[in-house]
Design a protein around this motif. Sequence first.
Motif, PDB file in Angstrom:
ATOM      1  N   PRO A 132       5.611  -3.049   2.016  1.00  0.00           N
ATOM      2  CA  PRO A 132       4.351  -2.302   1.950  1.00  0.00           C
ATOM      3  C   PRO A 132       4.190  -2.095   3.209  1.00  0.00           C
ATOM      4  O   PRO A 132       3.953  -2.986   4.163  1.00  0.00           O
ATOM      5  CB  PRO A 132       3.380  -3.184   1.148  1.00  0.00           C
ATOM      6  CG  PRO A 132       4.449  -4.078   0.279  1.00  0.00           C
ATOM      7  CD  PRO A 132       5.461  -4.410   1.038  1.00  0.00           C
ATOM      8  N   GLY A 133       3.899  -0.746   3.544  1.00  0.00           N
ATOM      9  CA  GLY A 133       3.477  -0.402   5.023  1.00  0.00           C
ATOM     10  C   GLY A 133       4.333   0.459   5.974  1.00  0.00           C
ATOM     11  O   GLY A 133       4.545   0.777   6.886  1.00  0.00           O
ATOM     12  N   GLN A 134       5.791  -0.023   5.412  1.00  0.00           N
ATOM     13  CA  GLN A 134       7.042   0.384   6.152  1.00  0.00           C
ATOM     14  C   GLN A 134       7.075   1.971   5.829  1.00  0.00           C
ATOM     15  O   GLN A 134       6.784   2.384   4.947  1.00  0.00           O
ATOM     16  CB  GLN A 134       8.291  -0.385   5.934  1.00  0.00           C
ATOM     17  CG  GLN A 134       8.106  -1.501   6.533  1.00  0.00           C
ATOM     18  CD  GLN A 134       9.471  -2.242   6.233  1.00  0.00           C
ATOM     19  OE1 GLN A 134      10.256  -2.461   5.365  1.00  0.00           O
ATOM     20  NE2 GLN A 134      10.078  -2.803   7.451  1.00  0.00           N
ATOM     21  N   PHE A 135       7.826   2.634   6.962  1.00  0.00           N
ATOM     22  CA  PHE A 135       8.140   3.929   6.676  1.00  0.00           C
ATOM     23  C   PHE A 135       9.690   4.560   6.926  1.00  0.00           C
ATOM     24  O   PHE A 135      10.402   3.559   7.443  1.00  0.00           O
ATOM     25  CB  PHE A 135       7.338   4.991   7.755  1.00  0.00           C
ATOM     26  CG  PHE A 135       7.757   4.644   9.228  1.00  0.00           C
ATOM     27  CD1 PHE A 135       7.307   3.719   9.857  1.00  0.00           C
ATOM     28  CD2 PHE A 135       8.579   5.622   9.773  1.00  0.00           C
ATOM     29  CE1 PHE A 135       7.777   3.385  11.269  1.00  0.00           C
ATOM     30  CE2 PHE A 135       9.092   5.360  11.121  1.00  0.00           C
ATOM     31  CZ  PHE A 135       8.385   4.463  11.778  1.00  0.00           C
ATOM     32  N   LEU A 136       9.904   5.672   6.492  1.00  0.00           N
ATOM     33  CA  LEU A 136      11.367   6.264   6.789  1.00  0.00           C
ATOM     34  C   LEU A 136      11.227   7.376   7.445  1.00  0.00           C
ATOM     35  O   LEU A 136      10.341   7.868   7.335  1.00  0.00           O
ATOM     36  CB  LEU A 136      11.658   6.563   5.333  1.00  0.00           C
ATOM     37  CG  LEU A 136      11.892   5.574   4.010  1.00  0.00           C
ATOM     38  CD1 LEU A 136      11.997   6.177   2.665  1.00  0.00           C
ATOM     39  CD2 LEU A 136      12.733   4.254   4.384  1.00  0.00           C
ATOM     40  N   MET A 137      12.487   7.639   8.084  1.00  0.00           N
ATOM     41  CA  MET A 137      12.390   8.980   8.627  1.00  0.00           C
ATOM     42  C   MET A 137      13.019  10.068   7.666  1.00  0.00           C
ATOM     43  O   MET A 137      14.468   9.559   7.422  1.00  0.00           O
ATOM     44  CB  MET A 137      13.192   8.982  10.056  1.00  0.00           C
ATOM     45  CG  MET A 137      12.351   8.218  11.182  1.00  0.00           C
ATOM     46  SD  MET A 137      10.887   8.627  11.561  1.00  0.00           S
ATOM     47  CE  MET A 137      11.220  10.528  12.516  1.00  0.00           C
ATOM     48  N   VAL A 138      12.650  10.782   7.234  1.00  0.00           N
ATOM     49  CA  VAL A 138      13.168  11.595   6.170  1.00  0.00           C
ATOM     50  C   VAL A 138      13.838  13.001   6.801  1.00  0.00           C
ATOM     51  O   VAL A 138      13.032  13.578   7.410  1.00  0.00           O
ATOM     52  CB  VAL A 138      12.089  12.089   4.970  1.00  0.00           C
ATOM     53  CG1 VAL A 138      12.684  12.808   3.977  1.00  0.00           C
ATOM     54  CG2 VAL A 138      11.516  10.587   4.443  1.00  0.00           C
ATOM     55  N   TRP A 139      15.002  12.787   6.419  1.00  0.00           N
ATOM     56  CA  TRP A 139      15.814  14.157   7.055  1.00  0.00           C
ATOM     57  C   TRP A 139      15.868  15.392   6.056  1.00  0.00           C
ATOM     58  O   TRP A 139      16.588  14.932   5.196  1.00  0.00           O
ATOM     59  CB  TRP A 139      17.010  13.579   7.253  1.00  0.00           C
ATOM     60  CG  TRP A 139      17.856  14.522   8.085  1.00  0.00           C
ATOM     61  CD1 TRP A 139      17.824  15.494   9.034  1.00  0.00           C
ATOM     62  CD2 TRP A 139      19.616  14.763   7.707  1.00  0.00           C
ATOM     63  NE1 TRP A 139      18.905  15.820   9.315  1.00  0.00           N
ATOM     64  CE2 TRP A 139      20.030  15.679   8.541  1.00  0.00           C
ATOM     65  CE3 TRP A 139      20.285  13.909   6.864  1.00  0.00           C
ATOM     66  CZ2 TRP A 139      21.374  16.313   8.530  1.00  0.00           C
ATOM     67  CZ3 TRP A 139      21.564  14.351   6.696  1.00  0.00           C
ATOM     68  CH2 TRP A 139      22.059  15.479   7.773  1.00  0.00           C
ATOM     69  N   LEU A 140      15.594  16.430   6.380  1.00  0.00           N
ATOM     70  CA  LEU A 140      15.923  17.808   5.997  1.00  0.00           C
ATOM     71  C   LEU A 140      17.066  18.410   6.786  1.00  0.00           C
ATOM     72  O   LEU A 140      16.621  18.917   7.910  1.00  0.00           O
ATOM     73  CB  LEU A 140      14.546  18.475   5.588  1.00  0.00           C
ATOM     74  CG  LEU A 140      13.915  18.240   4.249  1.00  0.00           C
ATOM     75  CD1 LEU A 140      12.919  19.351   4.388  1.00  0.00           C
ATOM     76  CD2 LEU A 140      14.662  18.478   3.078  1.00  0.00           C
ATOM     77  N   PRO A 141      18.131  18.606   6.371  1.00  0.00           N
ATOM     78  CA  PRO A 141      19.154  19.038   7.091  1.00  0.00           C
ATOM     79  C   PRO A 141      18.735  20.531   7.737  1.00  0.00           C
ATOM     80  O   PRO A 141      18.523  21.200   6.812  1.00  0.00           O
ATOM     81  CB  PRO A 141      20.334  19.120   6.219  1.00  0.00           C
ATOM     82  CG  PRO A 141      20.305  18.000   5.101  1.00  0.00           C
ATOM     83  CD  PRO A 141      18.819  17.912   4.938  1.00  0.00           C
ATOM     84  N   GLY A 142      19.059  20.676   9.119  1.00  0.00           N
ATOM     85  CA  GLY A 142      18.569  21.986   9.406  1.00  0.00           C
ATOM     86  C   GLY A 142      16.957  22.300   9.559  1.00  0.00           C
ATOM     87  O   GLY A 142      16.543  23.427  10.227  1.00  0.00           O
ATOM     88  N   VAL A 143      16.239  21.215   9.310  1.00  0.00           N
ATOM     89  CA  VAL A 143      14.921  21.337   9.445  1.00  0.00           C
ATOM     90  C   VAL A 143      14.524  20.405  10.504  1.00  0.00           C
ATOM     91  O   VAL A 143      14.073  20.706  11.502  1.00  0.00           O
ATOM     92  CB  VAL A 143      14.232  21.389   8.013  1.00  0.00           C
ATOM     93  CG1 VAL A 143      12.703  21.544   8.289  1.00  0.00           C
ATOM     94  CG2 VAL A 143      14.664  22.210   7.030  1.00  0.00           C
ATOM     95  N   ASP A 144      14.359  19.273   9.878  1.00  0.00           N
ATOM     96  CA  ASP A 144      14.101  18.065  10.812  1.00  0.00           C
ATOM     97  C   ASP A 144      14.011  16.641  10.504  1.00  0.00           C
ATOM     98  O   ASP A 144      14.202  16.775   9.176  1.00  0.00           O
ATOM     99  CB  ASP A 144      12.216  18.316  11.318  1.00  0.00           C
ATOM    100  CG  ASP A 144      11.961  17.940  12.686  1.00  0.00           C
ATOM    101  OD1 ASP A 144      12.554  16.898  13.058  1.00  0.00           O
ATOM    102  OD2 ASP A 144      11.165  18.433  13.390  1.00  0.00           O
ATOM    103  N   SER A 145      13.371  15.866  11.039  1.00  0.00           N
ATOM    104  CA  SER A 145      13.326  14.498  10.398  1.00  0.00           C
ATOM    105  C   SER A 145      12.042  13.633  10.730  1.00  0.00           C
ATOM    106  O   SER A 145      11.635  14.109  12.030  1.00  0.00           O
ATOM    107  CB  SER A 145      14.548  13.509  11.221  1.00  0.00           C
ATOM    108  OG  SER A 145      14.567  12.269  10.535  1.00  0.00           O
ATOM    109  N   LYS A 146      11.305  13.812   9.705  1.00  0.00           N
ATOM    110  CA  LYS A 146       9.666  13.240  10.024  1.00  0.00           C
ATOM    111  C   LYS A 146       9.408  11.787   9.236  1.00  0.00           C
ATOM    112  O   LYS A 146      10.061  11.521   8.186  1.00  0.00           O
ATOM    113  CB  LYS A 146       9.068  14.514   9.402  1.00  0.00           C
ATOM    114  CG  LYS A 146       9.226  15.594   9.997  1.00  0.00           C
ATOM    115  CD  LYS A 146       8.146  15.643  11.210  1.00  0.00           C
ATOM    116  CE  LYS A 146       8.169  17.206  11.862  1.00  0.00           C
ATOM    117  NZ  LYS A 146       7.190  17.273  12.876  1.00  0.00           N
TER     118      LYS A 146
END
Length: 263
Positions: free
Chosen positions: A35-49
Amino acid sequence: MQHIEQPTIVTVKEVIKESSNFKTFVLDYPLDAKPGQFLMVWLPGVDSKPFSVAWQKENEFAIGVIKVGPYTKELFKLKKGDKLGFTGPYGTSYNFEDKKKILILGGGSGIASVTYLAQRARENNIEVDFLIAAKDKKSIVYEKWLEDQGINVIHRFKKNNHERAWDMFKELSSNNYDSWYACGPELLLKKIVDLSIEKKTKCQVSLERYMKCGIGVCGSCCVDPLGICLCQAGPVVNATFANNISEFGEYYRDGSGAKVNFK
Ligand SMILES: Cc1cc2nc3c(=O)[nH]c(=O)nc-3n(C[C@H](O)[C@H](O)[C@H](O)COP(=O)(O)OP(=O)(O)OC[C@H]3O[C@@H](n4cnc5c(N)ncnc54)[C@H](O)[C@@H]3O)c2cc1C
Ligand code: FES
């Protein structure tokens, strides 16, 4: 510093519209995040946030997203069966395992991070009071989900209470909690941290800074005057650590590195 990893590609199992601009994306993957951790979420061709884990079950997990700009607008177009990528989980997590009764505040996009904390706390039989900070009734999300876990949910629109989240937090804080946890608007977090130091109550908050890599490489999430990357030393920090960040509650840096004042 962590190593650059290849994104894990997952399928969107379900998209839940929680409010007009908040969606939960259920992803088909047995994640092992704290709990509290995060992911870098990648949308190809858009960005990673960066996005926090909102809850986690044996073979699936969720992120809860507020639509605020170009990336989240694209994310909102995803439907059941679509794919996206992620790296992580990254960052620090909440300490809660030895507690008996805790107070949580969640507001804005910050509610996702503490929702997962509340889930794990209940699984450990910890009593949880959960205060949702929201500007209007339509922005309240996860109320039923939390109540279904046996969590006592409080917000100003229940019983037509007109008190603001901060006043409600102050009132609640006089109860005997082992620790407070909060993720939400930074000016509110600052008040909570100041109160916890004054009252000598244990407190952890999750701080958002602009994150480009999530692994301590780019430096975009470094905070003054410590020069420490919050993607590694955070996002969850205790009150003393937060208090040593001079920009906490004052300003943050945008994607170009320019200062943006909170007030
Ligand atoms: C550790 C962490 C966890 C987060 N968890 C969640 C979550 O669970 N749910 C959620 O809805 N949002 C979360 N966010 C915020 C989310 O990353 C941003 O809302 C998103 O990146 C906005 O992108 P955009 O292009 O839609 O908006 P933009 O128009 O680019 O920006 C809108 C706002 O988001 C901030 N932002 C934009 N890019 C980033 C970035 N790379 N890192 C940090 N802030 C950024 C901007 O400073 C601005 O305040 C989290 C941020 C961090 C740092
Ligand atoms: S996001 Fe790159 S160093 Fe933290």
